[in-house]
Design a protein around this motif. Structure first.
Motif, PDB file in Angstrom:
ATOM      1  N   SER A  41      -8.607  -5.808  -0.347  1.00 40.78           N
ATOM      2  CA  SER A  41      -9.212  -5.645  -1.674  1.00 40.78           C
ATOM      3  C   SER A  41      -8.384  -6.471  -2.659  1.00 40.78           C
ATOM      4  O   SER A  41      -7.263  -6.887  -2.334  1.00 40.78           O
ATOM      5  CB  SER A  41      -9.203  -4.175  -2.095  1.00 40.78           C
ATOM      6  OG  SER A  41      -7.867  -3.744  -2.325  1.00 40.78           O
ATOM      7  N   SER A  43      -6.652  -5.606  -5.298  1.00 39.95           N
ATOM      8  CA  SER A  43      -5.371  -4.981  -5.653  1.00 39.95           C
ATOM      9  C   SER A  43      -4.384  -4.955  -4.490  1.00 39.95           C
ATOM     10  O   SER A  43      -3.174  -4.876  -4.699  1.00 39.95           O
ATOM     11  CB  SER A  43      -5.601  -3.561  -6.173  1.00 39.95           C
ATOM     12  OG  SER A  43      -6.216  -2.769  -5.172  1.00 39.95           O
ATOM     13  N   GLN A  44      -4.878  -5.032  -3.240  1.00 40.12           N
ATOM     14  CA  GLN A  44      -3.993  -4.972  -2.072  1.00 40.12           C
ATOM     15  C   GLN A  44      -3.848  -6.319  -1.369  1.00 40.12           C
ATOM     16  O   GLN A  44      -3.250  -6.399  -0.291  1.00 40.12           O
ATOM     17  CB  GLN A  44      -4.513  -3.918  -1.094  1.00 40.12           C
ATOM     18  CG  GLN A  44      -4.482  -2.510  -1.683  1.00 40.12           C
ATOM     19  CD  GLN A  44      -5.008  -1.468  -0.712  1.00 40.12           C
ATOM     20  OE1 GLN A  44      -5.865  -1.772   0.121  1.00 40.12           O
ATOM     21  NE2 GLN A  44      -4.515  -0.259  -0.823  1.00 40.12           N
ATOM     22  N   SER A  45      -4.368  -7.369  -1.979  1.00 42.59           N
ATOM     23  CA  SER A  45      -4.275  -8.698  -1.382  1.00 42.59           C
ATOM     24  C   SER A  45      -2.871  -9.281  -1.579  1.00 42.59           C
ATOM     25  O   SER A  45      -2.423  -9.470  -2.710  1.00 42.59           O
ATOM     26  CB  SER A  45      -5.311  -9.623  -2.028  1.00 42.59           C
ATOM     27  OG  SER A  45      -5.008 -10.973  -1.776  1.00 42.59           O
ATOM     28  N   CYS A  46      -2.184  -9.566  -0.472  1.00 44.08           N
ATOM     29  CA  CYS A  46      -0.848 -10.190  -0.564  1.00 44.08           C
ATOM     30  C   CYS A  46      -0.957 -11.549  -1.250  1.00 44.08           C
ATOM     31  O   CYS A  46      -0.071 -11.939  -2.010  1.00 44.08           O
ATOM     32  CB  CYS A  46      -0.245 -10.348   0.827  1.00 44.08           C
ATOM     33  SG  CYS A  46       0.164  -8.781   1.612  1.00 44.08           S
ATOM     34  N   GLN A  49      -1.386 -10.980  -5.027  1.00 42.76           N
ATOM     35  CA  GLN A  49      -0.134 -10.439  -5.571  1.00 42.76           C
ATOM     36  C   GLN A  49       0.879 -11.564  -5.774  1.00 42.76           C
ATOM     37  O   GLN A  49       1.554 -11.624  -6.812  1.00 42.76           O
ATOM     38  CB  GLN A  49       0.422  -9.359  -4.642  1.00 42.76           C
ATOM     39  CG  GLN A  49      -0.377  -8.068  -4.656  1.00 42.76           C
ATOM     40  CD  GLN A  49       0.082  -7.085  -3.589  1.00 42.76           C
ATOM     41  OE1 GLN A  49       1.070  -7.323  -2.879  1.00 42.76           O
ATOM     42  NE2 GLN A  49      -0.637  -5.989  -3.449  1.00 42.76           N
ATOM     43  N   GLU A  80      -8.830  -4.101 -12.387  1.00 42.33           N
ATOM     44  CA  GLU A  80      -8.126  -4.258 -11.106  1.00 42.33           C
ATOM     45  C   GLU A  80      -7.615  -5.692 -10.943  1.00 42.33           C
ATOM     46  O   GLU A  80      -6.469  -5.918 -10.556  1.00 42.33           O
ATOM     47  CB  GLU A  80      -9.078  -3.912  -9.954  1.00 42.33           C
ATOM     48  CG  GLU A  80      -8.450  -4.055  -8.579  1.00 42.33           C
ATOM     49  CD  GLU A  80      -9.432  -3.833  -7.441  1.00 42.33           C
ATOM     50  OE1 GLU A  80      -8.957  -3.606  -6.314  1.00 42.33           O
ATOM     51  OE2 GLU A  80     -10.658  -3.903  -7.665  1.00 42.33           O
ATOM     52  N   VAL A  84      -3.552  -7.178 -10.840  1.00 41.48           N
ATOM     53  CA  VAL A  84      -2.927  -7.913  -9.731  1.00 41.48           C
ATOM     54  C   VAL A  84      -2.557  -9.342 -10.142  1.00 41.48           C
ATOM     55  O   VAL A  84      -1.524  -9.870  -9.705  1.00 41.48           O
ATOM     56  CB  VAL A  84      -3.834  -7.908  -8.470  1.00 41.48           C
ATOM     57  CG1 VAL A  84      -5.060  -8.770  -8.639  1.00 41.48           C
ATOM     58  CG2 VAL A  84      -3.047  -8.342  -7.239  1.00 41.48           C
TER      59      VAL A  84
END
Length: 202
Positions: A41, A43-46, A49, A80, A84
Motif C-alpha cells: 500500500s 503507506s507501507q511501500s518501502c 518511504q 496517506e 509517506v
C-alpha cells in the motif's frame, strides 16, 4: 552504487534540482505513482518511504490517485500519500486521458474529486483527450471546480462536504455541482461554436 532504485532516483533528482538552482517548479514522477502500483500500500511501500525521506523538500511528487486513471480522489487517500511522501502531492489527473485507447473520448464534467482537495495538493495537472476540440468541457468544468475550491479555501467550514460531489444546489451554496458545471460548459461551447461558424472562411 545505490542499495535501492528509490535511493538512486532520489539522488539523481536531487542533484539535477540543485544543479538547476532549485527552481520553483521541479516535478518528480515516482515509479509507484498510484496506489495500485504500490506494494502492499502507499503507506507501507518501502519505495515511497525512501522517496519521501531522501527527496529534497522543494521537489514536487506526481501522483495519479488510486489507479492510473482514477474515477475518484478522496481526502483520506491524499492524507496517506502526503504522510509517506512528506509533502502534498501534485495530482496528474488522467480522468480524460485517452492516449492508451483512442476509441475512448470522455466529454463529461470534471467529477469524482472530493470537495476541499486543494488544501491537500501542491498542484494539479490535467491530462486531456488527444482530440483538441474534445477538451472544451473538461477544461471548462475543471475551471468551475477550481473556482468552487477557492471558495472552500475562503470558507473552510464548507470543505469536506462529500455530498457536494453530486449536489444539485451547487452554485447556490458555493459548492461544486458536476451537472451545473456541465450545463455551463455546454452553453459556453455552443456560443464558441456559433462564433466560429460566423468567422470568414468557416
Amino acid at each position: 552504487v545505490f542499495p535501492s532504485l528509490a535511493q538512486a532516483q532520489a539522488s539523481v533528482a536531487n542533484e539535477v534540482y540543485q544543479e538547476l538552482g532549485q527552481p520553483t517548479v521541479f516535478l518528480f514522477c515516482p515509479t509507484e505513482y498510484c496506489s495500485s502500483l504500490c506494494s502492499p500500500s502507499p503507506s507501507q511501500s518501502c519505495y515511497l518511504q525512501t522517496i519521501g525521506q531522501e527527496l529534497l523538500p522543494g521537489i514536487g511528487v506526481i501522483w495519479t490517485g488510486p489507479k492510473v486513471v482514477s474515477q475518484e480522489l478522496s481526502a483520506e487517500l491524499l492524507e496517506e500519500v502526503e504522510a509517506v511522501l512528506r509533502r502534498c502531492p501534485v495530482i496528474w489527473d488522467n480522468l480524460y486521458a485517452n492516449d492508451y485507447d483512442c476509441r475512448r473520448v470522455f466529454l463529461g464534467p470534471y467529477m469524482g474529486r472530493a470537495p476541499g482537495l486543494m488544501a491537500r495538493l501542491h498542484g494539479l495537472l490535467l491530462n486531456p483527450n488527444c482530440e483538441l476540440q474534445a477538451n472544451f468541457i473538461p477544461i471548462h468544468t475543471l475551471g468551475t471546480w477550481f473556482q468552487s475550491e477557492l471558495g472552500s479555501c475562503a470558507h473552510p467550514d464548507r470543505a469536506g462536504m462529500e455530498g457536494a460531489l453530486g449536489d444539485s444546489q451547487g452554485a447556490q451554496d458555493g459548492s461544486y455541482s458536476p451537472q451545473e458545471a456541465l450545463e455551463l460548459a455546454l452553453r459556453a461551447w455552443v456560443a464558441e461554436l456559433s462564433q466560429q461558424a460566423l468567422e470568414p472562411g468557416k
